[in-house]
Design an enzyme around this catalytic site. Structure first.
Site, PDB file in Angstrom:
ATOM      1  N   GLY A  65       0.823  -1.210   0.000  1.00  0.00           N
ATOM      2  CA  GLY A  65       0.000   0.000   0.000  1.00  0.00           C
ATOM      3  C   GLY A  65       0.859   1.263   0.000  1.00  0.00           C
ATOM      4  O   GLY A  65       2.079   1.217   0.081  1.00  0.00           O
ATOM      5  N   ARG A  66       0.155   2.404  -0.059  1.00  0.00           N
ATOM      6  CA  ARG A  66       0.862   3.704  -0.076  1.00  0.00           C
ATOM      7  C   ARG A  66       1.723   3.879   1.172  1.00  0.00           C
ATOM      8  O   ARG A  66       2.904   4.222   1.083  1.00  0.00           O
ATOM      9  CB  ARG A  66      -0.165   4.857  -0.161  1.00  0.00           C
ATOM     10  CG  ARG A  66      -0.803   5.002  -1.520  1.00  0.00           C
ATOM     11  CD  ARG A  66      -1.973   5.963  -1.473  1.00  0.00           C
ATOM     12  NE  ARG A  66      -3.102   5.357  -0.767  1.00  0.00           N
ATOM     13  CZ  ARG A  66      -4.359   5.314  -1.208  1.00  0.00           C
ATOM     14  NH1 ARG A  66      -4.674   5.906  -2.329  1.00  0.00           N
ATOM     15  NH2 ARG A  66      -5.316   4.729  -0.527  1.00  0.00           N
ATOM     16  N   MET A  67       1.138   3.625   2.327  1.00  0.00           N
ATOM     17  CA  MET A  67       1.893   3.805   3.575  1.00  0.00           C
ATOM     18  C   MET A  67       2.862   2.653   3.806  1.00  0.00           C
ATOM     19  O   MET A  67       4.024   2.855   4.161  1.00  0.00           O
ATOM     20  CB  MET A  67       0.930   3.930   4.762  1.00  0.00           C
ATOM     21  CG  MET A  67       0.135   5.206   4.798  1.00  0.00           C
ATOM     22  SD  MET A  67       1.139   6.668   4.965  1.00  0.00           S
ATOM     23  CE  MET A  67       1.701   6.486   6.646  1.00  0.00           C
ATOM     24  N   GLY A 104      -1.172   1.695  12.449  1.00  0.00           N
ATOM     25  CA  GLY A 104      -1.482   3.020  11.908  1.00  0.00           C
ATOM     26  C   GLY A 104      -2.811   3.047  11.190  1.00  0.00           C
ATOM     27  O   GLY A 104      -3.323   4.118  10.874  1.00  0.00           O
ATOM     28  N   THR A 105      -3.366   1.870  10.931  1.00  0.00           N
ATOM     29  CA  THR A 105      -4.641   1.784  10.206  1.00  0.00           C
ATOM     30  C   THR A 105      -5.725   2.540  10.955  1.00  0.00           C
ATOM     31  O   THR A 105      -5.795   2.474  12.184  1.00  0.00           O
ATOM     32  CB  THR A 105      -5.039   0.296  10.042  1.00  0.00           C
ATOM     33  OG1 THR A 105      -3.964  -0.359   9.378  1.00  0.00           O
ATOM     34  CG2 THR A 105      -6.319   0.138   9.252  1.00  0.00           C
ATOM     35  N   PRO A 116      -3.377   6.976  15.875  1.00  0.00           N
ATOM     36  CA  PRO A 116      -4.278   7.573  14.887  1.00  0.00           C
ATOM     37  C   PRO A 116      -3.548   8.491  13.914  1.00  0.00           C
ATOM     38  O   PRO A 116      -3.985   8.655  12.777  1.00  0.00           O
ATOM     39  CB  PRO A 116      -5.273   8.374  15.730  1.00  0.00           C
ATOM     40  CG  PRO A 116      -5.207   7.757  17.093  1.00  0.00           C
ATOM     41  CD  PRO A 116      -3.791   7.292  17.253  1.00  0.00           C
ATOM     42  N   HIS A 119      -9.107  15.204   3.297  1.00  0.00           N
ATOM     43  CA  HIS A 119      -8.202  14.142   2.841  1.00  0.00           C
ATOM     44  C   HIS A 119      -8.341  13.908   1.343  1.00  0.00           C
ATOM     45  O   HIS A 119      -9.329  14.307   0.724  1.00  0.00           O
ATOM     46  CB  HIS A 119      -8.484  12.839   3.591  1.00  0.00           C
ATOM     47  CG  HIS A 119      -7.928  12.829   4.981  1.00  0.00           C
ATOM     48  ND1 HIS A 119      -8.582  13.404   6.044  1.00  0.00           N
ATOM     49  CD2 HIS A 119      -6.761  12.336   5.478  1.00  0.00           C
ATOM     50  CE1 HIS A 119      -7.850  13.269   7.140  1.00  0.00           C
ATOM     51  NE2 HIS A 119      -6.742  12.622   6.827  1.00  0.00           N
ATOM     52  N   HIS A 120      -7.353  13.168   0.809  1.00  0.00           N
ATOM     53  CA  HIS A 120      -7.358  12.733  -0.591  1.00  0.00           C
ATOM     54  C   HIS A 120      -8.609  11.890  -0.869  1.00  0.00           C
ATOM     55  O   HIS A 120      -9.173  11.263   0.048  1.00  0.00           O
ATOM     56  CB  HIS A 120      -6.090  11.924  -0.882  1.00  0.00           C
ATOM     57  CG  HIS A 120      -5.965  10.697  -0.029  1.00  0.00           C
ATOM     58  ND1 HIS A 120      -6.480   9.486  -0.395  1.00  0.00           N
ATOM     59  CD2 HIS A 120      -5.415  10.506   1.205  1.00  0.00           C
ATOM     60  CE1 HIS A 120      -6.246   8.590   0.555  1.00  0.00           C
ATOM     61  NE2 HIS A 120      -5.595   9.184   1.544  1.00  0.00           N
ATOM     62  N   LYS A 132      -9.347   7.973   0.279  1.00  0.00           N
ATOM     63  CA  LYS A 132      -9.539   7.520   1.667  1.00  0.00           C
ATOM     64  C   LYS A 132     -10.911   6.851   1.808  1.00  0.00           C
ATOM     65  O   LYS A 132     -11.920   7.428   1.396  1.00  0.00           O
ATOM     66  CB  LYS A 132      -9.415   8.716   2.620  1.00  0.00           C
ATOM     67  CG  LYS A 132      -9.449   8.330   4.088  1.00  0.00           C
ATOM     68  CD  LYS A 132      -9.041   9.502   4.965  1.00  0.00           C
ATOM     69  CE  LYS A 132      -9.218   9.180   6.428  1.00  0.00           C
ATOM     70  NZ  LYS A 132      -8.440   8.035   6.888  1.00  0.00           N
TER      71      LYS A 132
HETATM   72  N1  LIG Z   1      -1.963   6.695  11.452  1.00  0.00           N
HETATM   73  C1  LIG Z   1      -1.525   7.475  10.474  1.00  0.00           C
HETATM   74  O1  LIG Z   1      -0.731   8.411  10.682  1.00  0.00           O
HETATM   75  C2  LIG Z   1      -1.963   7.195   9.064  1.00  0.00           C
HETATM   76  C3  LIG Z   1      -1.424   7.909   7.996  1.00  0.00           C
HETATM   77  C4  LIG Z   1      -1.849   7.584   6.708  1.00  0.00           C
HETATM   78  C5  LIG Z   1      -2.766   6.564   6.513  1.00  0.00           C
HETATM   79  N2  LIG Z   1      -3.293   5.908   7.584  1.00  0.00           N
HETATM   80  C6  LIG Z   1      -4.211   4.787   7.438  1.00  0.00           C
HETATM   81  O2  LIG Z   1      -3.447   3.645   7.060  1.00  0.00           O
HETATM   82  C7  LIG Z   1      -4.269   2.749   6.305  1.00  0.00           C
HETATM   83  C8  LIG Z   1      -3.564   2.413   4.995  1.00  0.00           C
HETATM   84  O3  LIG Z   1      -3.493   3.582   4.202  1.00  0.00           O
HETATM   85  P1  LIG Z   1      -2.880   3.528   2.725  1.00  0.00           P
HETATM   86  O4  LIG Z   1      -3.076   4.884   2.166  1.00  0.00           O
HETATM   87  O5  LIG Z   1      -1.514   2.931   2.739  1.00  0.00           O
HETATM   88  O6  LIG Z   1      -3.908   2.514   2.035  1.00  0.00           O
HETATM   89  P2  LIG Z   1      -3.638   1.621   0.761  1.00  0.00           P
HETATM   90  O7  LIG Z   1      -4.990   1.180   0.278  1.00  0.00           O
HETATM   91  O8  LIG Z   1      -2.718   2.286  -0.202  1.00  0.00           O
HETATM   92  O9  LIG Z   1      -2.842   0.351   1.339  1.00  0.00           O
HETATM   93  C9  LIG Z   1      -3.398  -0.636   2.123  1.00  0.00           C
HETATM   94  C10 LIG Z   1      -2.674  -1.937   1.788  1.00  0.00           C
HETATM   95  O10 LIG Z   1      -3.065  -2.920   2.724  1.00  0.00           O
HETATM   96  C11 LIG Z   1      -3.386  -4.110   2.026  1.00  0.00           C
HETATM   97  N3  LIG Z   1      -4.329  -4.842   2.853  1.00  0.00           N
HETATM   98  C12 LIG Z   1      -5.646  -4.608   3.038  1.00  0.00           C
HETATM   99  N4  LIG Z   1      -6.155  -5.479   3.917  1.00  0.00           N
HETATM  100  C13 LIG Z   1      -5.133  -6.269   4.318  1.00  0.00           C
HETATM  101  C14 LIG Z   1      -5.015  -7.341   5.218  1.00  0.00           C
HETATM  102  N5  LIG Z   1      -6.082  -7.773   5.894  1.00  0.00           N
HETATM  103  N6  LIG Z   1      -3.803  -7.897   5.421  1.00  0.00           N
HETATM  104  C15 LIG Z   1      -2.720  -7.468   4.729  1.00  0.00           C
HETATM  105  N7  LIG Z   1      -2.755  -6.452   3.847  1.00  0.00           N
HETATM  106  C16 LIG Z   1      -3.957  -5.861   3.644  1.00  0.00           C
HETATM  107  C17 LIG Z   1      -3.942  -3.665   0.688  1.00  0.00           C
HETATM  108  O11 LIG Z   1      -3.838  -4.690  -0.296  1.00  0.00           O
HETATM  109  C18 LIG Z   1      -3.029  -2.487   0.387  1.00  0.00           C
HETATM  110  O12 LIG Z   1      -1.845  -2.886  -0.281  1.00  0.00           O
HETATM  111  C19 LIG Z   1      -5.620   3.459   6.143  1.00  0.00           C
HETATM  112  O13 LIG Z   1      -6.503   3.017   7.143  1.00  0.00           O
HETATM  113  C20 LIG Z   1      -5.273   4.923   6.364  1.00  0.00           C
HETATM  114  O14 LIG Z   1      -6.367   5.687   6.778  1.00  0.00           O
HETATM  115  C21 LIG Z   1      -2.906   6.207   8.849  1.00  0.00           C
END
Ligand SMILES: NC(=O)c1ccc[n+]([C@@H]2O[C@H](COP(=O)([O-])OP(=O)(O)OC[C@H]3O[C@@H](n4cnc5c(N)ncnc54)[C@H](O)[C@@H]3O)[C@@H](O)[C@H]2O)c1
Length: 256
Positions: A11-13, A74-75, A111, A140-141, A144
């Site tokens: 994923g992105r993060m 972080g999710t 969070p 947000h983008h 989300k």
């Molecule tokens: N806490 C923070 O500071 C912070 C910052 C940014 C994003 N986030 C959160 O982090 C989460 C991820 O954001 P993102 O932008 O990277 O999303 P994203 O959709 O780009 O990436 C999520 C990744 O997780 C994978 N995935 C989904 N379910 C899974 C599972 N059960 N097991 C393993 N992999 C799984 C997906 O295939 C994907 O590659 C979101 O909930 C977002 O809101 C938190």
């Protein structure tokens, strides 16, 4: 060397966490898991970082605590009921031989990893009791999937707790008719308005209003890189936290 496993690695993060861990001299990127992958490669890691989705994170939490693994999550999506559920899962993860709280694995739910955002929340908490009104706009983008954001929900909870402790009542609001949603979602009595707009990353304004004055506290994450210093602090510091569930980076930043 701290061995780090990443859940949501594609994923992105998660991919950025992978790069960040690889370039830190004291950390080793030991396992990368995304949806559909076996999780067994995470066994033996010192810390698992989860950036997946609100739909999948609790299953990952259950699996990790069942395996005695330390987690940094972080999710987003950890509102009150979900935190209560996570607390139960972590408590049940104490080793079967020892059910005491001290035997629980360490799980840190963050969070928002941005240090600026943590400060924004802290400043909002401090200011909340001095103003009649407090509302939140989170922006947000467009990719989300959840609203309101975890950061705004936590800010609302912190503002509500500060106002309750000071005996501040609800803010004035003469609205008697409205289109559904016009006043946003109400989190712990605080109105939260969610904007989803292409081009944005992660932004939040806390608006406070009183007698002839307003105070706006604004934070902007302009790049996902803004989260990485906080992720590193969490990965390096989670072992120093008490066993069980901890919420927020404040303790590790000396702001608790
Ligand atoms: N806490 C923070 O500071 C912070 C910052 C940014 C994003 N986030 C959160 O982090 C989460 C991820 O954001 P993102 O932008 O990277 O999303 P994203 O959709 O780009 O990436 C999520 C990744 O997780 C994978 N995935 C989904 N379910 C899974 C599972 N059960 N097991 C393993 N992999 C799984 C997906 O295939 C994907 O590659 C979101 O909930 C977002 O809101 C938190």
């Amino acid at each position: 060397m701290i061995k780090v496993g990443v859940l949501g690695a594609k994923g992105r993060m998660g991919s950025l966490v992978g790069q960040t861990v690889r370039s830190a001299g004291d950390l080793e990127l030991a396992a990368e898991v995304d949806i559909g992958d076996e999780r067994d490669c995470l066994l033996g890691c010192d810390v698992i970082v989860d950036f997946t989705s609100p739909a999948g994170v609790l299953d990952n939490l259950r699996w990790c605590v069942g395996s005695g693994l330390t987690m940094v999550i972080g999710t987003s999506g950890f509102d009150g009921p979900r935190l209560a559920e996570a607390t139960k899962i972590v408590a049940a993860g104490a080793t079967s031989a020892d059910r005491s709280p001290g035997a629980q694995p360490r799980v840190l739910v963050v969070p928002n990893f941005s240090v600026g955002a943590v400060l924004m929340m802290k400043f909002a908490e401090q200011a909340a009791r001095f103003f009649e009104s407090a509302e939140i706009i989170e922006l947000h983008h467009a990719g989300k999937v959840d609203a309101p954001s975890g950061t705004s929900a936590r800010t609302a909870a912190m503002i509500a707790a500060a106002r309750a402790a000071a005996g501040t009542g609800p803010g004035p609001d003469a609205t008697t008719t409205q289109l559904e949603g016009a006043r946003g979602a109400v989190v712990d009595g605080v109105h939260v308005h969610s904007i989803r707009l292409a081009g944005l990353v992660a932004h939040q304004e806390v608006l406070l209003g009183g007698h002839g004055e307003t105070l706006t506290i604004r934070h902007d994450s302009l790049d996902r890189a803004s989260f990485m210093p906080g992720v590193l602090i969490a990965v390096r510091g989670v072992a120093s936290l008490p066993p069980g569930l901890t919420v927020g980076l404040e303790g590790l930043l000396g702001l608790a």
